[in-house]
Design a protein around this motif. Structure first.
Motif, PDB file in Angstrom:
ATOM      1  N   LYS A 261       0.832  -1.185   0.000  1.00 41.22           N
ATOM      2  CA  LYS A 261       0.000   0.000   0.000  1.00 41.22           C
ATOM      3  C   LYS A 261       0.875   1.247   0.000  1.00 41.22           C
ATOM      4  CE  LYS A 261      -4.051  -1.981   2.313  1.00 41.22           C
ATOM      5  NZ  LYS A 261      -4.983  -1.872   3.478  1.00 41.22           N
ATOM      6  N   ALA A 262       0.343   2.283  -0.655  1.00 41.53           N
ATOM      7  CA  ALA A 262       1.008   3.586  -0.679  1.00 41.53           C
ATOM      8  C   ALA A 262       0.084   4.617  -0.062  1.00 41.53           C
ATOM      9  CB  ALA A 262       1.363   3.979  -2.110  1.00 41.53           C
ATOM     10  N   PHE A 263       0.680   5.570   0.665  1.00 42.12           N
ATOM     11  CA  PHE A 263      -0.066   6.646   1.309  1.00 42.12           C
ATOM     12  C   PHE A 263       0.469   7.953   0.751  1.00 42.12           C
ATOM     13  CE2 PHE A 263       0.218   3.005   4.081  1.00 42.12           C
ATOM     14  CZ  PHE A 263      -1.106   2.809   4.450  1.00 42.12           C
ATOM     15  N   ILE A 264      -0.426   8.711   0.120  1.00 45.37           N
ATOM     16  CA  ILE A 264      -0.040   9.912  -0.611  1.00 45.37           C
ATOM     17  C   ILE A 264      -0.795  11.101  -0.041  1.00 45.37           C
ATOM     18  CG2 ILE A 264       0.097  11.009  -2.878  1.00 45.37           C
ATOM     19  CD1 ILE A 264       0.064   8.209  -4.096  1.00 45.37           C
TER      20      ILE A 264
ATOM     21  N   VAL B 150      -4.494   9.791   0.895  1.00 44.46           N
ATOM     22  CA  VAL B 150      -5.082   8.799   0.001  1.00 44.46           C
ATOM     23  C   VAL B 150      -4.311   7.497   0.153  1.00 44.46           C
ATOM     24  CG1 VAL B 150      -5.754   8.270  -2.368  1.00 44.46           C
ATOM     25  CG2 VAL B 150      -5.688  10.645  -1.593  1.00 44.46           C
ATOM     26  N   GLU B 151      -5.028   6.411   0.395  1.00 48.07           N
ATOM     27  CA  GLU B 151      -4.442   5.083   0.489  1.00 48.07           C
ATOM     28  C   GLU B 151      -4.650   4.363  -0.839  1.00 48.07           C
ATOM     29  OE1 GLU B 151      -5.044   0.924   2.999  1.00 48.07           O
ATOM     30  OE2 GLU B 151      -5.756   2.833   3.822  1.00 48.07           O
TER      31      GLU B 151
ATOM     32  N   SER C 192      -5.432   1.232  -7.367  1.00 46.26           N
ATOM     33  CA  SER C 192      -6.710   1.907  -7.156  1.00 46.26           C
ATOM     34  C   SER C 192      -6.722   2.501  -5.758  1.00 46.26           C
ATOM     35  CB  SER C 192      -7.873   0.939  -7.329  1.00 46.26           C
ATOM     36  OG  SER C 192      -7.769  -0.133  -6.407  1.00 46.26           O
ATOM     37  N   ALA C 193      -7.472   3.590  -5.591  1.00 45.05           N
ATOM     38  CA  ALA C 193      -7.584   4.248  -4.297  1.00 45.05           C
ATOM     39  C   ALA C 193      -8.493   3.427  -3.385  1.00 45.05           C
ATOM     40  CB  ALA C 193      -8.124   5.656  -4.466  1.00 45.05           C
ATOM     41  N   VAL C 194      -8.005   3.161  -2.173  1.00 47.43           N
ATOM     42  CA  VAL C 194      -8.754   2.361  -1.210  1.00 47.43           C
ATOM     43  C   VAL C 194      -9.553   3.251  -0.282  1.00 47.43           C
ATOM     44  CG1 VAL C 194      -8.576   0.673   0.645  1.00 47.43           C
ATOM     45  CG2 VAL C 194      -7.071   0.509  -1.350  1.00 47.43           C
TER      46      VAL C 194
END
Length: 636
Positions: free
Chosen positions: A240-243, A250-251, A258-260
């Motif tokens: 997972k990426a956190f932006i 946004v996760e 895709s955005a979670v």
């Protein structure tokens, strides 16, 4: 040679130059193993180090100042030992043996003062020699294009982070948000295709969020703030990426791209900590810090800031359910208020005993004069502060102790073997930070003790677990602001606002080597007179490294000369390696459908345009200088 023991062959290799030792590795597997010996290349690194050169210059100065005293001292020693011709001849072999032994011991002592490694550290000295002496080149990663625009112009990269999928330790990817609200992945290790190419990219707009607070909820672009360097964190274990997008977090699922989820914060996000499973990440906003546990099924979604006075019924619900809300085991969201805005870097220090878990203390630095220290067990209460006085924008750490006095003595070659070993075996860690102080670069190092003293929090003795060890290099680190700092082998690498990269020893002062992004590739524009002028080399061609990441951080099993650096200029990504030419160029990704003549013509146009731009800038500078000189002459 084949019948000689390996120890004798290794002693012979000590008399060869590095180039001959490299050629010797091509003979057989046995000579390959001997030619990669750590002792051999450790000595080569020492002999070619700037530390040894500066030590020789210092000794020459001291020798010239005390030449007369040394002459009388040698004469007195000769009169004391040479009582007769026969006795002097008999004692000469013993004296020469003593001198050779003393020279060998002195060499070992000086090398111990220089050695940047620690007893518990595994160092590949062959790679160290390459990183310290080999040519440097930079390869720019494939630049993504706008899909919906007819011109398909290039998109700017808004940040970067490294991603190593779980179970694929040899696969290293770079992840970054783009201008169109998409997330892009590049292949850094070359295990999923061509090295430096784009391997996956999400749909445009997944970083956009619905403005639920308005009556007409519509999807609107909220671009990643260009002033935020630490805007993306990646948890490789959960993929997972956190932006950070303005005030939203946004996760993104890196498998489906895709955005979670979207988490809303009351202020703009200015920094994110690293994401290490299962530790919550720290989110830094303009005026507060939050611990964001992304494992929770229901995240913290604070509402908009209200001017109304908080009341009991608004905090715990209506009067009928107030007691039930009090007994609810779910904790209320907590945050740490900041008295000064602007955190720019958040560091999760590993706990003692496990160097990669990120479960230790939290350190926060930014546009304020102190480094804030938090213990996650007592968050949001501050453990203490470390006074810096500079505006810091990047931090990293070393799992080894730091003693400023020992480093100063070692830099001058004045430590004994016992003192050098004792300084490296003390318990503790090192906190490294960089930034700006009075418009100049500031590189700072702080020694941290392993355990806090059992006193009240926020006392001076426990503030940040700080030892009596502080180093602040504000003289020779850089003439402009330092933007990023990272560990690179046994060295520290920093970038500044002039496009320079500088490798320093772990004392923070001794320079190992430097390089400017203007040197990159063979496409660097030439000067008007056919050469790369000094003014151009100092300018950095307009590119600066806003962030530096070590692609092999924490990994021991890797190929030779695979310790590359990933650079982010604010617009694009580049991979710095140690070779005579770049590993790939822009034509590697986009020149396949073009002829050689078209590629050559485009390159000449690009070089000509850059050369003319530099010439016009220089002409404008000269005109401004002459105008100022003429006006001063008129006033006089």
């Amino acid at each position: 040679m084949d019948k000689l023991p390996s120890e004798i062959v290794l002693q012979i290799c000590l008399f060869l130059c590095p180039h001959d030792v490299v050629n010797l590795q091509l003979v057989s597997k046995r000579y390959l193993s001997i030619g990669r010996d750590d002792k051999l290349w450790r000595e080569q690194c020492f002999l070619n180090s700037s530390f040894l050169e500066s030590l020789r210059k210092r000794q020459e100065v001291l020798t010239s100042l005390t030449s007369e005293e040394s002459t009388f001292r040698d004469l007195a020693r000769a009169l004391a030992t040479g009582n007769g011709a026969g006795s002097s001849r008999l004692d000469r072999p013993r004296a020469e043996a003593r001198d050779l032994k003393a020279q060998a011991n002195e060499k070992i002592r000086i090398m111990a003062n220089w050695d940047p490694s620690y007893p518990s550290e595994t160092v590949r000295w062959y790679d160290e020699y390459i990183a310290r002496n080999a040519p440097i080149s930079i390869s720019w990663l494939q630049q993504p294009r706008h899909r919906e625009s007819p011109q398909h112009e290039y998109l700017e990269v808004r940040g970067m982070a490294l991603y190593t999928p779980e179970g694929e330790q040899s696969s290293i990817l770079a992840a970054a948000p783009l201008d169109d609200g998409s997330v892009c992945l590049w292949d850094i290790s070359g295990t999923r295709g061509q090295k430096g190419s784009i391997v996956a990219r999400s749909k445009s707009g997944i970083l956009w969020e619905d403005d639920l607070g308005s009556q007409n909820a519509s999807k609107r672009s909220k671009m990643v703030n260009t002033g935020v360097t630490e805007c993306i964190s990646i948890d490789s274990a959960l993929k997972k990426a956190f932006i950070a997008v303005q005030s939203g977090l946004v996760e993104v699922d890196l498998e489906t791209l895709s955005a979670v989820s979207h988490e809303k914060f009351p202020f703009s996000i200015t920094a994110l900590s690293s994401a290490t499973h299962p530790v919550p990440i720290t989110v830094g906003t303009n005026l507060a810090l939050y611990l964001h546990d992304y494992r929770a099924s229901r995240g913290y979604k604070p509402s908009a800031v209200s001017d109304s006075i908080d009341r009991f019924d608004t905090m715990f619900g209506s009067s009928g359910s107030s007691f039930r809300s009090i007994l609810n085991p779910e904790k209320l969201p907590t945050f740490a208020s900041l008295y000064q805005p602007g955190p720019l870097s958040i560091l999760h220090l590993p706990s003692f005993g496990n160097e990669w878990d990120g479960n230790g203390d939290i350190y926060v630095a930014g546009r304020f004069s102190n480094i804030l220290n938090y213990d996650r067990r007592y968050f949001p209460k501050t453990r203490g502060t470390i006074y810096s006085g500079a505006r810091l924008c990047s931090m990293t750490s070393l799992p080894y102790p730091f003693g400023s006095m020992a480093k100063d003595l070692a830099r001058r070659g004045e430590l004994s073997l016992e003192q050098a070993l004792e300084a490296k075996t003390l318990p503790g860690k090192t906190l490294i930070a960089c930034g700006e102080y009075n418009s100049k670069g500031s590189l700072e190092m702080y020694g941290l003790s392993p355990l806090p003293q059992l006193t009240t929090i926020s006392s001076d003795s426990t503030a940040g677990r700080l030892q009596n060890s502080t180093m602040k290099n504000r003289q020779t680190s850089s003439s402009s602001k330092l933007l990023s700092v990272s560990n690179h082998g046994t060295r520290l690498v920093v970038s500044d606002g002039g496009g320079n990269l500088k490798w320093l020893e772990r004392d923070g002062f001794t320079e190992a080597r430097r390089w400017n992004i203007a040197h990159e590739a063979t496409e660097a524009p030439r000067g008007i007179w056919g050469g790369l002028g000094d003014s151009y080399m100092d300018s950095g061609s307009g590119d600066i490294a806003r962030k530096i990441l070590n692609t092999q951080h924490g990994q021991t099993e890797r190929a030779v000369n695979d310790d590359d650096l990933l650079l982010w200029t604010g617009e694009k990504l580049g991979l710095l390696n140690f070779s005579t030419k770049p590993g790939f160029t822009a034509e590697s990704f986009e020149g396949l459908a073009k002829t050689a003549e078209e590629v050559h013509k485009e390159r000449e146009e690009r070089v000509y345009g850059e050369t003319m731009r530099r010439a016009l800038e220089q002409s404008a500078d000269e005109a401004r200088y002459l105008t100022g000189a003429w006006w001063q002459h008129i006033q006089l």
